[in-house]
Design a protein around this motif. Structure first.
Motif, PDB file in Angstrom:
ATOM      1  N   ALA A  56     -70.728  -9.515  55.037  1.00 26.76           N
ATOM      2  CA  ALA A  56     -70.377  -8.167  54.578  1.00 26.76           C
ATOM      3  C   ALA A  56     -70.680  -7.167  55.688  1.00 26.76           C
ATOM      4  O   ALA A  56     -71.067  -7.542  56.794  1.00 26.76           O
ATOM      5  CB  ALA A  56     -71.155  -7.830  53.306  1.00 26.76           C
ATOM      6  N   SER A  57     -70.490  -5.904  55.375  1.00 25.84           N
ATOM      7  CA  SER A  57     -70.683  -4.847  56.381  1.00 25.84           C
ATOM      8  C   SER A  57     -72.145  -4.445  56.504  1.00 25.84           C
ATOM      9  O   SER A  57     -72.964  -4.685  55.602  1.00 25.84           O
ATOM     10  CB  SER A  57     -69.862  -3.618  55.990  1.00 25.84           C
ATOM     11  N   THR A  86     -67.751  -1.464  49.963  1.00 27.63           N
ATOM     12  CA  THR A  86     -66.655  -2.304  50.443  1.00 27.63           C
ATOM     13  C   THR A  86     -65.971  -1.658  51.652  1.00 27.63           C
ATOM     14  O   THR A  86     -66.120  -0.463  51.917  1.00 27.63           O
ATOM     15  CB  THR A  86     -65.592  -2.510  49.354  1.00 27.63           C
ATOM     16  N   SER A 109     -68.570 -14.385  50.062  1.00 26.85           N
ATOM     17  CA  SER A 109     -67.857 -13.211  50.567  1.00 26.85           C
ATOM     18  C   SER A 109     -66.435 -13.226  50.022  1.00 26.85           C
ATOM     19  O   SER A 109     -66.017 -14.173  49.334  1.00 26.85           O
ATOM     20  CB  SER A 109     -67.827 -13.203  52.102  1.00 26.85           C
ATOM     21  N   HIS A 110     -65.693 -12.183  50.347  1.00 26.02           N
ATOM     22  CA  HIS A 110     -64.259 -12.166  50.056  1.00 26.02           C
ATOM     23  C   HIS A 110     -63.602 -13.261  50.887  1.00 26.02           C
ATOM     24  O   HIS A 110     -64.038 -13.550  52.003  1.00 26.02           O
ATOM     25  CB  HIS A 110     -63.685 -10.790  50.408  1.00 26.02           C
ATOM     26  N   SER A 118     -65.142  -9.112  46.498  1.00 28.47           N
ATOM     27  CA  SER A 118     -65.269  -8.172  47.612  1.00 28.47           C
ATOM     28  C   SER A 118     -66.497  -8.490  48.442  1.00 28.47           C
ATOM     29  O   SER A 118     -67.412  -9.201  47.985  1.00 28.47           O
ATOM     30  CB  SER A 118     -65.359  -6.729  47.108  1.00 28.47           C
ATOM     31  N   THR A 119     -66.537  -7.961  49.672  1.00 26.54           N
ATOM     32  CA  THR A 119     -67.710  -8.148  50.527  1.00 26.54           C
ATOM     33  C   THR A 119     -68.935  -7.445  49.945  1.00 26.54           C
ATOM     34  O   THR A 119     -70.059  -7.930  50.093  1.00 26.54           O
ATOM     35  CB  THR A 119     -67.429  -7.623  51.947  1.00 26.54           C
ATOM     36  N   ALA A 135     -62.834 -12.494  54.495  1.00 29.05           N
ATOM     37  CA  ALA A 135     -64.007 -12.426  55.368  1.00 29.05           C
ATOM     38  C   ALA A 135     -64.498 -13.827  55.718  1.00 29.05           C
ATOM     39  O   ALA A 135     -64.871 -14.104  56.864  1.00 29.05           O
ATOM     40  CB  ALA A 135     -65.116 -11.619  54.697  1.00 29.05           C
ATOM     41  N   ILE A 173     -68.223  -7.738  60.757  1.00 31.56           N
ATOM     42  CA  ILE A 173     -68.874  -8.472  59.669  1.00 31.56           C
ATOM     43  C   ILE A 173     -70.260  -8.943  60.097  1.00 31.56           C
ATOM     44  O   ILE A 173     -70.452  -9.427  61.213  1.00 31.56           O
ATOM     45  CB  ILE A 173     -68.016  -9.686  59.246  1.00 31.56           C
TER      46      ILE A 173
END
Length: 279
Positions: free
Chosen positions: A152-153, A11, A108-109, A134-135, A112, A92
């Motif tokens: 996400a990342s 995260t 996703s969150h 969370s992502t 985001a 992202i």
């Protein structure tokens, strides 16, 4: 030293934790514990399961994180304080093990998802959206499905083995501010670049908030954030979360808070801590 953050692994909260550890020279002898919600992180602090909790409080595009403000105004807030802050640039990616036409759902969150509205509208119009905790949870779901994509990342893509279909899909560059919470009673010494966070409610009369804020203006203290939150006691009853530049031990801050205490219905000091420097 144990640190509680939103999980699972990967995260942006974990990124914030690692930045905080490195910046403070605390990179050795630590363990990270993962929790499902911001409330769970706060509970872990109160129960002494962890030494610190790191949670998001605001994003430069989407504004404040309501769950964190609610935690800071809860009964648990009496047993913890803000001892630091971290700024994390948010980049992202769209994660998916396939091609664009195969995507049936994006997860996703909710912050985001909101930060990528334009990309979704232009490239994935009509695709179902779902908010998750969370992502990193989103990335985990994308790794397990042939129809679900995640926002996400890049780090979580590597962690869960998902392809990056598109990078930097956020509408604009943004920064998320995280706060470091602790129940240890530790108070940071003044650095010359500090911030003090408070929570207050005002008396029910015209000009009450104006008078309270005037205590800071009178002493040249800059407010970097002010936000109202429902007190959850009655309709129309609000509390105000305020961030102010300056340390609690400085004379101007002490004078301002004495003035606020006289004019406010309630005043709670949430913490005084070094200000994060934007890099």
């Amino acid at each position: 030293m144990e640190i509680g953050i939103l999980g699972p692994e990967g995260t942006f909260s974990e990124t914030a934790a690692m930045l905080w550890l490195k910046e403070g020279g605390r990179i050795e002898n630590f363990a990270i514990k993962y929790y499902e919600t911001i409330f769970d992180v706060s509970e872990s602090i109160v129960k002494k399961e962890v030494n610190y909790g790191i949670v998001p409080i605001e994003n430069s595009l989407e504004g404040s994180v309501g769950d964190t403000l609610d935690v800071l105004s809860s009964e648990n807030a009496d047993e913890m304080q803000i001892v630091g802050e971290v700024l994390v640039p948010i980049r992202i990616c769209l994660l998916f093990n396939g091609s664009f036409p195969e995507i049936k759902k994006i997860v996703s969150h909710h912050h985001a998802l909101a930060q990528c509205k334009q990309f979704i509208r232009e490239r994935l119009k009509g695709v179902a959206l779902k908010s998750v905790d969370s992502t990193a949870s989103a990335a985990k779901l994308a790794a397990q499905s042939e129809q679900i994509a995640a926002l996400a990342s890049a780090e979580s893509a590597k962690m869960y083995g998902v392809n990056i279909l598109a990078e930097d899909v956020q509408d604009k560059d943004s920064i998320t501010r995280f706060v470091v919470l602790s129940s240890s009673g530790i108070k940071a010494a003044p650095t010359g670049k500090d911030k003090t966070s408070i929570l207050l409610s005002v008396k029910e009369r015209p000009g009450a908030l104006y008078e309270v804020l005037g205590e800071f203006a009178l002493r040249g203290l800059n407010l970097t954030k002010i936000e109202s939150r429902p007190s959850k006691r009655a309709l129309g009853d609000y509390m105000f979360y305020i961030d102010c530049e300056g340390h609690l031990e400085e004379a101007e801050m002490q004078e301002a808070l004495k003035g606020v205490e006289k004019k406010a219905a309630m005043l709670k000091i949430l913490g005084t801590y070094p200000m994060a420097i934007r890099k």
